[in-house]
Design a protein around this motif. Structure first.
Motif, PDB file in Angstrom:
ATOM      1  N   ALA A  88       0.834  -1.210   0.000  1.00 36.02           N
ATOM      2  CA  ALA A  88       0.000   0.000   0.000  1.00 36.02           C
ATOM      3  C   ALA A  88       0.865   1.254   0.000  1.00 36.02           C
ATOM      4  O   ALA A  88       0.562   2.233  -0.698  1.00 36.02           O
ATOM      5  CB  ALA A  88      -0.926  -0.004   1.212  1.00 36.02           C
ATOM      6  N   LEU A  89       1.969   1.254   0.764  1.00 43.83           N
ATOM      7  CA  LEU A  89       2.867   2.423   0.815  1.00 43.83           C
ATOM      8  C   LEU A  89       3.554   2.653  -0.536  1.00 43.83           C
ATOM      9  O   LEU A  89       3.679   3.796  -0.988  1.00 43.83           O
ATOM     10  CB  LEU A  89       3.906   2.220   1.914  1.00 43.83           C
ATOM     11  N   ILE A  90       3.984   1.569  -1.162  1.00 42.34           N
ATOM     12  CA  ILE A  90       4.612   1.695  -2.485  1.00 42.34           C
ATOM     13  C   ILE A  90       3.607   2.206  -3.499  1.00 42.34           C
ATOM     14  O   ILE A  90       3.915   3.046  -4.350  1.00 42.34           O
ATOM     15  CB  ILE A  90       5.203   0.342  -2.927  1.00 42.34           C
ATOM     16  N   LEU A  91       2.380   1.707  -3.414  1.00 40.51           N
ATOM     17  CA  LEU A  91       1.308   2.149  -4.317  1.00 40.51           C
ATOM     18  C   LEU A  91       1.068   3.653  -4.166  1.00 40.51           C
ATOM     19  O   LEU A  91       0.957   4.371  -5.164  1.00 40.51           O
ATOM     20  CB  LEU A  91       0.031   1.372  -4.019  1.00 40.51           C
ATOM     21  N   ALA A 267       0.150  -4.487  -8.452  1.00 47.64           N
ATOM     22  CA  ALA A 267       0.518  -5.302  -9.614  1.00 47.64           C
ATOM     23  C   ALA A 267       0.101  -4.614 -10.911  1.00 47.64           C
ATOM     24  O   ALA A 267       0.828  -4.643 -11.916  1.00 47.64           O
ATOM     25  CB  ALA A 267      -0.143  -6.690  -9.513  1.00 47.64           C
ATOM     26  N   TYR A 268      -1.071  -3.994 -10.895  1.00 48.28           N
ATOM     27  CA  TYR A 268      -1.554  -3.269 -12.070  1.00 48.28           C
ATOM     28  C   TYR A 268      -0.659  -2.081 -12.400  1.00 48.28           C
ATOM     29  O   TYR A 268      -0.341  -1.826 -13.569  1.00 48.28           O
ATOM     30  CB  TYR A 268      -2.979  -2.806 -11.805  1.00 48.28           C
ATOM     31  N   GLN A 269      -0.200  -1.382 -11.376  1.00 52.00           N
ATOM     32  CA  GLN A 269       0.659  -0.216 -11.590  1.00 52.00           C
ATOM     33  C   GLN A 269       2.063  -0.597 -12.059  1.00 52.00           C
ATOM     34  O   GLN A 269       2.708   0.153 -12.785  1.00 52.00           O
ATOM     35  CB  GLN A 269       0.753   0.612 -10.298  1.00 52.00           C
ATOM     36  N   LEU A 270       2.527  -1.767 -11.668  1.00 60.89           N
ATOM     37  CA  LEU A 270       3.881  -2.207 -12.038  1.00 60.89           C
ATOM     38  C   LEU A 270       3.911  -2.975 -13.352  1.00 60.89           C
ATOM     39  O   LEU A 270       4.983  -3.312 -13.844  1.00 60.89           O
ATOM     40  CB  LEU A 270       4.468  -3.077 -10.927  1.00 60.89           C
TER      41      LEU A 270
END
Length: 271
Positions: A88-91, A267-270
Motif C-alpha cells: 500500500a505504501l509503495i502504491l 501489480a496493475y501499476q507495475l
C-alpha cells in the motif's frame, strides 16, 4: 529450468527493491528474533506475481513455488498479509509520482467491490463492519467501493476504498481524492452536485459532471467530446477485475481482503 536472472519472482524483487530502499521501508523489519523465512521483498513479489498472472488463490501460488520455498503454507500466507501494508505504501508513492506529471484532463468514477455473493450477505462475518449494503446501476450489492481519479493518459492519480453505502457525490470523498489534482475533472451524472462544484472549482481547476438526460442543459461540442473520454476510466476497473483479481471472496481475515486489493492495485501499476 528458468535462468535465475529471468525468474519471475526475482524480476519482481528487482522492481520493488528500489522503492523499499528509497522509502526506507526495511526499517519495518524486526531487528530481533529469528530470521524471516520469507523476506519482505519475496512476500511482495509473490503477492504481485499472484495478481499479475491472475492466480485466484494463495495456495495455488504456494504449490507452484513449493520446491524453492523454505516455509509452511501458513507462514507463506502470514507473510503476504503482513507485508501488504508495504504494498500500500509503495502504491501511494507511485500515485504521488503520477501526480507530478498529471495530464490537465482527468476523470473520476467508482466501482463496486463485492466481498461475497449478495445472497450470502447475512452470513458473511469477515468484512462485517467495513462492507455495507450498497446500490449501483446494476442493483444491490454487499461490499466496498473503489473511488478513483485518472488522467487522459491513463495514469491513476488517486484512489480510495470506502464502504459500499458511500455515495459518489459525497463531497468529502471527492475533495480528498482531488486534493492534489488540478485542471479539468470530469465525472458522470452520479457526480452532479453544486456542493462538489463549489468546493472544487478554483482558478487552476474546474469540475464538470455530465448532466442527466432529463436536465435542460445544452452541452457544447467540446463538452460532448470531453464527456466521451470518460469511458477511459472504466478500462481500469475492467482490467483490475478481469485480469488482476481485484474481486475475491476467498480471504478469511480483514487483512487478507485488504491485502488482496493492495496487491492487485500495485501489480496493475507495475505491469
Amino acid at each position: 529450468m528458468i535462468p535465475s536472472l529471468y525468474h519471475p519472482i526475482r524480476v519482481i524483487v528487482r522492481k520493488v527493491k528500489p522503492f523499499i530502499r528509497f522509502l526506507k521501508l526495511d526499517t519495518l523489519i524486526p531487528k530481533v528474533g529469528r530470521k524471516l523465512s520469507l523476506s519482505m521483498e519475496q512476500a511482495l513479489a509473490f503477492g504481485i506475481f499472484k495478481h499479475q498472472h491472475g492466480i485466484p488463490t494463495k495456495v495455488a501460488v504456494y504449490r507452484q513455488f513449493k520446491p524453492i520455498l523454505s516455509c509452511s503454507y501458513k507462514t507463506f500466507v502470514t507473510a503476504l498479509n503482513r507485508w501488504s501494508r508495504v504494498a500500500a505504501l509503495i502504491l501511494m508513492f507511485i500515485l504521488k509520482i503520477n501526480q507530478k506529471f498529471q495530464h490537465p484532463v482527468k476523470h473520476i468514477d467508482s466501482t463496486i467491490i463485492e466481498v461475497c455473493k449478495f445472497r450470502n450477505r447475512k452470513h458473511h462475518k469477515t468484512m462485517r463492519g467495513l462492507a455495507q449494503l450498497g446500490y449501483s446501476s446494476s442493483g444491490a450489492f454487499f461490499g466496498l467501493k473503489l473511488h478513483l481519479i485518472s488522467d487522459l493518459l491513463g495514469k491513476i492519480q488517486s484512489l480510495m476504498i470506502t464502504s459500499g453505502n458511500v455515495s459518489d457525490r459525497n463531497k468529502d470523498i471527492v475533495m480528498k481524492l482531488a486534493k492534489n489534482v488540478w485542471g479539468l475533472l470530469i465525472g458522470d451524472a452520479g457526480y452532479v452536485s453544486e456542493k462538489i462544484a463549489k468546493a472544487f472549482n478554483r482558478a487552476d481547476r474546474l469540475f464538470m459532471a455530465k448532466p442527466y438526460k432529463n436536465m435542460r442543459v445544452v452541452a457544447t461540442k467540446l463538452q460532448g467530446l470531453l464527456y466521451g473520454t470518460r469511458m477511459l476510466i472504466e478500462r481500469h476497473f475492467r482490467v483490475l477485475k478481469l485480469f488482476f483479481g481485484l474481486i475475491t471472496s476467498v480471504p478469511r481475515s480483514v487483512t487478507g481482503y485488504l491485502g488482496n486489493y493492495f496487491y492487485a492495485l500495485l501489480a496493475y501499476q507495475l505491469s
